[in-house]
Write an enzyme that holds these catalytic residues in place. Structure first.
Site, short mmCIF file in Angstrom:
data_model
loop_
_atom_site.label_atom_id
_atom_site.label_comp_id
_atom_site.label_asym_id
_atom_site.label_seq_id
_atom_site.Cartn_x
_atom_site.Cartn_y
_atom_site.Cartn_z
N ASP A 1 28.17 32.58 -0.70
CA ASP A 1 27.43 31.99 0.40
C ASP A 1 27.13 30.49 0.32
OD1 ASP A 1 27.39 34.74 0.53
OD2 ASP A 1 25.28 34.93 0.92
N TRP B 1 24.92 31.01 -5.82
CA TRP B 1 26.32 30.65 -6.10
C TRP B 1 26.50 29.19 -6.51
CZ3 TRP B 1 29.96 34.29 -6.71
CH2 TRP B 1 29.67 35.57 -6.23
N GLY C 1 31.52 35.44 0.60
CA GLY C 1 30.70 36.17 -0.36
C GLY C 1 30.02 35.22 -1.34
N TRP D 1 32.68 43.87 0.38
CA TRP D 1 33.34 43.76 -0.94
C TRP D 1 32.52 44.43 -2.03
CZ3 TRP D 1 33.99 38.55 -4.00
CH2 TRP D 1 32.84 37.79 -3.96
N GLN E 1 34.56 39.77 4.97
CA GLN E 1 34.30 39.38 3.57
C GLN E 1 35.60 39.50 2.78
OE1 GLN E 1 30.95 41.57 1.90
NE2 GLN E 1 29.83 39.68 1.54
N GLU F 1 21.89 41.01 -10.64
CA GLU F 1 22.79 40.46 -9.62
C GLU F 1 23.61 39.30 -10.19
OE1 GLU F 1 20.72 39.04 -6.17
OE2 GLU F 1 22.56 38.86 -4.97
C1 DGY Z 1 22.69 37.65 2.16
O1 DGY Z 1 21.94 38.20 2.97
O2 DGY Z 1 22.32 36.82 1.33
C2 DGY Z 1 24.08 38.04 2.10
O3 DGY Z 1 24.75 37.45 1.05
C3 DGY Z 1 24.81 37.84 3.37
O4 DGY Z 1 25.97 38.58 3.26
#
Ligand code: DGY
Length: 424
Positions: free
Chosen positions: A162, A349, A160, A34, A100, A392
């Site tokens: 996580d 997240w 996504g 994504w 994803q 990020e």
């Molecule tokens: C990570 O490695 O943290 C990724 O989000 C897995 O897709």
């Protein structure tokens, strides 16, 4: 902070590894599914051929059954965990074994409709359409075999999002007993306090081990998994993507394909409606193993606006929820409600703001006519990026930039959403 359009373009160029864009150097050094869809939207604002190349290169990882993996390891260098030796899939180039959120069809439609080079756009969209259709068919067959209208994720990385608290309880049922050795590389790049916990890694790798042992065969995974969630982000994004696929099918598909996509849309619109919580003023994901709604308010809960299925009263109630969160924090949209005891403003997240999620929620509200909320989300995103740069994610209380720096999808969204103004 030098958050200009040229700085955003420079990030995409610096993260280009030859036709695909890594999400960020070091932390995520391969092609992510994504992320690439959003990167393509960024490239589209200044280099159309490169945008199409991004999308085409991702499909080099597509499996024969249609699945588009979440990571394609075009040139494996041993600098990421878990790498191909842990995934044990059979694809060349090596890939992960999970998928994803399905942003790709939306990206292809936007590139097709916004293209200035029509012959190039036609050639690429015509080639990508059947591959997108195959992927969406995989979603329906492999992840909704009973045709409920909701597809399931079988691994938290598929969302996504996580380590969202939305599946803390469900994930606690996965035994933290991986067979593969855990050799994390992420905490060498980012402070561990901003990353998922050790316990989380044990469980995510335990699931990878289980599925690799089942040869990644969808029907076996469906039968044997201990973890099955109808996630709102995945379902809303796929619904939106099916609308966009239908638009592409008008040009590139057959009448029976259009009927098939329209039938799926009908089913998923009704199913997402069942996830609405009037009491909470937000949609909730659903735990398919426990057979119950998950009462966790996260940013995914606003994505039915992006799907285009939220009704006027639902948009009004969600706007109120967002107003409350903003008053408590400062910036929209935190990935987890500040009213939730599990809210952690700096951890991945579990609290921080993500620009791509804001883009989807903001655009969704705008398209549904909820312009004030849409504007507020857009302004907050622009303020975060202009103060902290193309990070990020961001602390929703003070706007501090967190996680990896020089992040492709943050730069791409800033370009595609025109957040940076005509600065150069
Ligand atoms: C990570 O490695 O943290 C990724 O989000 C897995 O897709």
């Amino acid at each position: 902070m030098n958050a200009t359009p040229e700085a955003a373009r420079a990030i995409l160029r610096a993260n280009d590894r030859g036709g695909y864009t890594v999400p960020t150097a070091g932390l995520y050094p391969y092609q992510w599914n994504w992320d690439s869809a959003f990167s393509a939207l960024g490239w589209m604002t200044f280099d159309e051929p490169r945008a199409w190349r991004e999308l085409t290169r991702l499909f080099e990882g597509q499996w024969p059954d249609g699945m588009v993996p979440h990571i394609v390891f075009h040139r494996w260098n041993g600098d990421y965990f878990p790498g191909p030796e842990v995934w044990r899939t059979r694809h060349d180039p090596p890939t992960s074994g999970i998928t994803q959120p399905a942003v790709l069809a939306t990206a292809v439609r936007r590139c097709w409709e916004g293209a200035k080079n029509r012959p190039l756009a036609k050639a690429n969209a015509a080639a990508l359409y059947p591959r997108l259709l195959a992927w969406h068919r995989w979603w329906a067959a492999a992840r909704d075999p009973e045709q409920t209208g909701l597809v399931a994720m079988l691994h938290p990385w598929e969302s996504g999002m996580d380590n969202s608290p939305a599946w803390d309880e469900a994930f606690a049922r996965v035994r933290p007993e991986p067979v593969s050795a855990i050799r994390r590389t992420d905490t060498g790049h980012v402070d561990p306090s901003m990353r998922p916990s050790e316990d989380f890694y044990k469980r995510v790798i335990a699931l990878v081990d289980l599925y690799a042992g089942l040869d990644w065969e969808p029907a076996r995974l469906w039968r044997e998994t201990p973890f099955k969630i109808a996630d709102l982000a995945i379902n809303s994004i796929l619904h939106r993507a099916n609308r966009d696929l239908l638009a592409l099918a008008e040009r590139f598909g057959s009448a029976s394909e259009r009927d098939e996509i329209a039938a799926r849309l009908n089913l998923s619109a009704q199913a997402i409606e069942r996830l609405w919580s009037g009491q909470a003023g937000i949609y909730y994901s659903f735990d398919l193993m426990a057979g119950e709604s998950i009462p966790a308010a996260t940013s995914a809960g606003f994505l039915p606006a992006w799907a285009g299925v939220a009704r006027r009263e639902q948009l009004a109630a969600m706007s109120k929820t967002l107003d409350r969160w903003r008053a408590a924090l400062g910036y929209l949209v935190p990935s987890t409600s500040p009213e939730d005891a599990r809210f952690e403003p700096r951890r991945y997240w579990r609290g921080p703001v993500w620009a791509v999620v804001n883009f989807m929620i903001g655009q969704g509200f705008a398209e549904c006519g909820a312009v004030e909320t849409a504007q507020c989300i857009r302004d907050d995103t622009a303020a975060l990026i202009s103060h902290a740069g193309f990070c990020e994610y961001f602390d929703p209380r003070n706007g501090e930039g967190l996680g990896g720096g020089d992040f492709s999808w943050t730069a791409a969204v800033a370009l595609a959403w025109n957040l940076l103004g005509p600065a150069d």
